[in-house]
Structure formats: C-alpha cells, structure tokens
Design a protein around this motif. Structure first.
Motif, mmCIF file in Angstrom:
data_model
loop_
_atom_site.group_PDB
_atom_site.id
_atom_site.type_symbol
_atom_site.label_atom_id
_atom_site.label_comp_id
_atom_site.label_asym_id
_atom_site.label_seq_id
_atom_site.Cartn_x
_atom_site.Cartn_y
_atom_site.Cartn_z
ATOM 1 N N PRO A 198 1.064 -1.566 -0.220
ATOM 2 C CA PRO A 198 0.298 -0.334 -0.190
ATOM 3 C C PRO A 198 0.654 0.899 0.148
ATOM 4 O O PRO A 198 0.328 2.289 -0.327
ATOM 5 C CB PRO A 198 -1.270 0.093 1.349
ATOM 6 C CG PRO A 198 -0.529 -1.617 1.211
ATOM 7 C CD PRO A 198 0.219 -2.249 0.900
ATOM 8 N N ILE A 199 2.218 0.717 1.037
ATOM 9 C CA ILE A 199 2.818 2.214 0.387
ATOM 10 C C ILE A 199 3.775 2.402 -1.010
ATOM 11 O O ILE A 199 3.251 3.934 -1.370
ATOM 12 C CB ILE A 199 3.946 2.376 2.003
ATOM 13 C CG1 ILE A 199 3.577 1.620 3.234
ATOM 14 C CG2 ILE A 199 5.426 3.422 1.868
ATOM 15 C CD1 ILE A 199 4.365 1.484 4.486
ATOM 16 N N ASP A 200 4.079 1.805 -1.127
ATOM 17 C CA ASP A 200 4.361 1.595 -2.924
ATOM 18 C C ASP A 200 3.339 2.041 -3.471
ATOM 19 O O ASP A 200 4.066 2.704 -4.536
ATOM 20 C CB ASP A 200 4.897 -0.041 -3.520
ATOM 21 C CG ASP A 200 5.790 0.730 -4.605
ATOM 22 O OD1 ASP A 200 6.576 1.227 -4.404
ATOM 23 O OD2 ASP A 200 4.683 0.006 -5.548
ATOM 24 N N CYS A 201 1.794 1.917 -3.569
ATOM 25 C CA CYS A 201 0.676 2.846 -4.124
ATOM 26 C C CYS A 201 0.822 3.311 -3.642
ATOM 27 O O CYS A 201 0.687 4.404 -5.155
ATOM 28 C CB CYS A 201 -0.422 1.739 -4.167
ATOM 29 S SG CYS A 201 -1.686 1.818 -4.807
ATOM 30 N N VAL A 202 1.149 4.530 -2.638
ATOM 31 C CA VAL A 202 0.621 5.856 -2.742
ATOM 32 C C VAL A 202 1.824 6.586 -3.786
ATOM 33 O O VAL A 202 1.896 7.783 -3.682
ATOM 34 C CB VAL A 202 0.865 6.023 -1.416
ATOM 35 C CG1 VAL A 202 1.046 8.047 -1.003
ATOM 36 C CG2 VAL A 202 -0.707 5.608 -0.605
ATOM 37 N N LYS A 203 3.194 6.178 -3.218
ATOM 38 C CA LYS A 203 4.254 6.911 -3.466
ATOM 39 C C LYS A 203 4.251 6.456 -5.106
ATOM 40 O O LYS A 203 4.766 7.815 -5.885
ATOM 41 C CB LYS A 203 5.680 5.642 -3.523
ATOM 42 C CG LYS A 203 7.196 6.056 -3.461
ATOM 43 C CD LYS A 203 7.692 5.599 -3.787
ATOM 44 C CE LYS A 203 7.701 4.157 -5.573
ATOM 45 N NZ LYS A 203 7.753 4.457 -6.604
ATOM 46 N N THR A 249 -2.349 12.136 0.310
ATOM 47 C CA THR A 249 -2.618 10.973 -1.222
ATOM 48 C C THR A 249 -3.384 9.755 -0.389
ATOM 49 O O THR A 249 -4.114 9.346 -1.187
ATOM 50 C CB THR A 249 -0.991 10.788 -1.664
ATOM 51 O OG1 THR A 249 -0.493 12.069 -2.706
ATOM 52 C CG2 THR A 249 -1.424 9.901 -3.066
ATOM 53 N N LEU A 250 -3.021 9.650 0.660
ATOM 54 C CA LEU A 250 -3.108 8.259 1.415
ATOM 55 C C LEU A 250 -4.490 8.257 1.325
ATOM 56 O O LEU A 250 -5.649 7.493 1.176
ATOM 57 C CB LEU A 250 -2.687 7.255 2.490
ATOM 58 C CG LEU A 250 -2.820 6.206 2.884
ATOM 59 C CD1 LEU A 250 -3.353 5.375 2.129
ATOM 60 C CD2 LEU A 250 -2.175 6.513 4.585
ATOM 61 N N VAL A 251 -5.190 9.394 2.245
ATOM 62 C CA VAL A 251 -6.227 9.321 2.997
ATOM 63 C C VAL A 251 -7.762 9.461 1.509
ATOM 64 O O VAL A 251 -8.373 8.987 1.457
ATOM 65 C CB VAL A 251 -6.328 10.640 3.924
ATOM 66 C CG1 VAL A 251 -8.048 11.343 3.647
ATOM 67 C CG2 VAL A 251 -5.691 10.293 5.119
ATOM 68 N N SER A 252 -6.695 10.510 0.476
ATOM 69 C CA SER A 252 -7.791 10.667 -0.930
ATOM 70 C C SER A 252 -8.035 9.785 -1.733
ATOM 71 O O SER A 252 -8.539 9.241 -2.014
ATOM 72 C CB SER A 252 -7.092 11.356 -1.302
ATOM 73 O OG SER A 252 -7.642 12.045 -2.612
ATOM 74 N N LEU A 253 -6.761 8.726 -1.413
ATOM 75 C CA LEU A 253 -6.957 7.349 -2.205
ATOM 76 C C LEU A 253 -8.014 6.294 -1.960
ATOM 77 O O LEU A 253 -8.761 5.635 -2.161
ATOM 78 C CB LEU A 253 -5.767 7.091 -2.609
ATOM 79 C CG LEU A 253 -5.087 5.878 -3.562
ATOM 80 C CD1 LEU A 253 -3.974 6.115 -3.924
ATOM 81 C CD2 LEU A 253 -5.816 4.672 -2.984
ATOM 82 N N VAL A 254 -7.819 6.317 -0.568
ATOM 83 C CA VAL A 254 -9.324 5.260 0.185
ATOM 84 C C VAL A 254 -10.278 6.277 0.551
ATOM 85 O O VAL A 254 -11.585 5.186 -0.160
ATOM 86 C CB VAL A 254 -8.399 5.200 1.599
ATOM 87 C CG1 VAL A 254 -9.828 4.447 2.993
ATOM 88 C CG2 VAL A 254 -7.243 4.879 1.293
ATOM 89 N N LYS A 255 -10.258 6.820 0.155
ATOM 90 C CA LYS A 255 -11.956 7.774 0.324
ATOM 91 C C LYS A 255 -12.617 7.666 -0.274
ATOM 92 O O LYS A 255 -13.801 7.374 -0.870
ATOM 93 C CB LYS A 255 -11.835 9.418 0.974
ATOM 94 C CG LYS A 255 -12.918 10.309 1.057
ATOM 95 C CD LYS A 255 -12.858 11.443 1.324
ATOM 96 C CE LYS A 255 -13.898 12.086 1.292
ATOM 97 N NZ LYS A 255 -13.930 13.946 1.711
ATOM 98 N N HIS A 256 -11.803 8.060 -1.820
ATOM 99 C CA HIS A 256 -12.723 8.238 -3.156
ATOM 100 C C HIS A 256 -12.106 6.877 -4.226
ATOM 101 O O HIS A 256 -13.575 6.547 -4.477
ATOM 102 C CB HIS A 256 -11.476 8.990 -3.979
ATOM 103 C CG HIS A 256 -12.060 11.016 -3.774
ATOM 104 N ND1 HIS A 256 -10.943 11.208 -2.879
ATOM 105 C CD2 HIS A 256 -13.156 11.361 -3.458
ATOM 106 C CE1 HIS A 256 -11.412 11.906 -3.281
ATOM 107 N NE2 HIS A 256 -13.148 13.079 -2.614
#
Length: 305
Positions: free
Chosen positions: A233-238, A256-263
């Motif tokens: 998951p960290i690599d995905c955000v990176k 970026t992590l919060v936005s990705l999970v939220k949307h």
C-alpha cells in the motif's frame, strides 16, 4: 597462499559491485511485471486486472511497452542495490559493535534484518530520483491518454528536463518520504526473510555459503514476497505521487493516502499486487543468485575470506 581478511575499502567495493550485478539481473527478469504494477497502481480504472493490462498494452503500444523505463530502471536498481549491499556490509559491522560482538561473528537473522533496514536509508537517496523517472516513463502512455502531459514527452531526457524545468533539482526527490516509509520496514522483512530461509536450507549442518542456486532463488523470492505483502500500500501511494506529480504539484504522503482511500476504497491500495507477487520469486531470486555468486567470485579472485 592462505586466505586473508579484506580491508574495509576492498570489502565495500566487492559488495558494491556484487550489488550492481544483482540489480541488473533483477531488472532484466522482472521489468515487464514492474511496468504492469506501476500502470495498475496509477490508473486502476483503466485495467480490470493483469491480463487486461497485458492485452491493452500489447494492442496499444506493443510488447515493447512493458520495457518502457528500462534504462532508468537499470540505473535505479544498479544504484540502489550497489549502495544497499555496500551499506548492508557497513551496517552489519555497526550491529556487531552495538551488541558487543567480534567483527567476524556471524549475525543472527534478526540482526541481519536490522542491518538491512538501516542500509535502506542510504539506498533510498539514490533510488528516489531514478525511480521517479522510471515510474513516469512506465505510465507515460496513460498520462498522455488522460491529457495530463503532452505527446512527445516519452524519453528519459524529456522527463529529466521536465522535472528540472518545473521543480528544479529537488524535484527529483518527490516521493522521498514514501520511499523511506516503504524501504525501512520492507528491507527489514526482505533481508530477514532471505536470511531465515537460507538458515532453514542450511539447517542440516551446511554453511549458508554452500547453498546452490535453487535455495538462493527460493530464499530471494521468500524475502521479496515478505517485503511486498507488508509495504505494497505504501508503494502504491508512492507511485501515485511520483507519476501524477508530472501534471502538477502532488499532495504529500498522508493526504494522498487519505484521498485515495476515500475516493477509491482500500482495494485501490492493492491494485497491481498480482504482477508484483508473480515477479517476486524470479526477480529477487535472480538478484540474490547474481549477488552471491559474483561476490564469491571476487572474494576468490582476491584470495580473501
């Protein structure tokens, strides 16, 4: 002539060169899977899975599309693994000092894992800039389709010029915090898993240094799987930060992590995991076979233990 102990400089040079050999082998074996991973991480809505990504890429660009970014990938892996394995040797000595051990004492698997984790800090500094260029090239077709970048910006030099023009030299370190968050726990598990697996293969009284290529491939694959399952998951955000920053300033890791999970939901953090898991055994197996055998060869050439 009897064997002798190497100087620290010679040992560092051997580890650096063996790491470069390992990094080259890793890229040549695993590049197509790595490209599919980056495409699926960055544009999950375009692909239903690995097979869909493979078919669409071959239709739109040809199989050569899976080797986009190979030059910076080679540079990234050679630089990363050279510094990683050289630093790994130094960090092993630091661990020995911390635990009050003789400098030739064999470390436990857990102590080797700790040395690998600290070594990854140094390798991240050379990995981040080259991986930034690699990831953008790998996802360039999708960036152009989405209108985020103009046509014609699909070479190493054009990407490098764009980064310098828009963000200056420090622009090459976009995604550095994400890289560090991934590397430190990841390489603790990577070296820990590799050394633990080698210990199991050598449990019959054999030395780890006597293991053949098959145990090394399996051990390398085990370490790779342990790394990616923990930090994917960290690599995905990176990847999101490094690729999408080509279209403008990107939010930091947390936002970026919060936005990705939220949307997009939690599942988006695991987009592209399949090619990564498939790649783990052959690519990391090739890395450690090339590293161990080239290191042994150089140690023998210099007549040292």
């Amino acid at each position: 002539m009897g064997t002798k102990r190497p100087s620290s400089t010679l040992q560092a040079a051997i580890d650096l060169t063996a790491g470069a050999a390992g990094g080259t082998a890793c890229v040549m074996v695993g590049q197509p899977f790595d490209t599919a991973k980056v495409k699926m991480q960055t544009f999950p809505n375009l692909y239903k899975g690995l097979l869909d990504c493979t078919v669409k890429t071959c239709k739109q660009i040809g199989f050569r599309g899976f080797y986009k970014g190979t030059s910076p990938a080679l540079l990234a892996n050679i630089a990363e693994n050279s510094v990683l394995f050289m630093s790994y040797g130094f960090c092993q000595q630091v661990v020995r000092r911390v635990f009050g051990l003789d400098k030739h004492t064999t470390l436990s698997d857990l102590q080797n894992a700790a040395a690998g984790s600290v070594a990854s800090v140094f390798s991240s500094l050379v990995l981040c800039p080259t991986e930034l260029v690699k990831c953008r090239l790998q996802a360039m077709h999708e960036l152009q389709l989405s209108g985020k970048v103009l046509e014609g910006h699909n070479t190493v030099w054009s990407v490098v010029k764009g980064i310098i023009r828009n963000d200056g030299p420090l622009g090459f370190y976009q995604g550095l915090s994400s890289t560090l968050f991934r590397e430190m726990p990841g390489y603790f598990l990577f070296f820990g898993g590799y050394e633990l697996s080698r210990s199991l293969f050598a449990s019959g009284g054999r030395s780890k240094d006597e293991l053949g290529p098959i145990p090394l491939i399996i051990s390398g694959g085990f370490g790779g799987v342990a790394l990616w399952l923990a930090v994917y998951p960290i690599d995905c955000v990176k990847s999101r930060i490094q690729v999408l920053s080509a279209a403008g300033k990107q939010a930091g890791f947390r936002r970026t992590l919060v936005s990705l999970v939220k949307h997009e939901g939690l599942s988006a953090l695991y987009s592209g995991l399949t090619p990564t898991m498939i790649r783990a055994f052959p690519a990391n197996g090739a890395l450690f076979v090339a590293y161990e055998y080239s290191r042994k060869l150089m140690m023998k050439q210099f007549d040292i233990q």
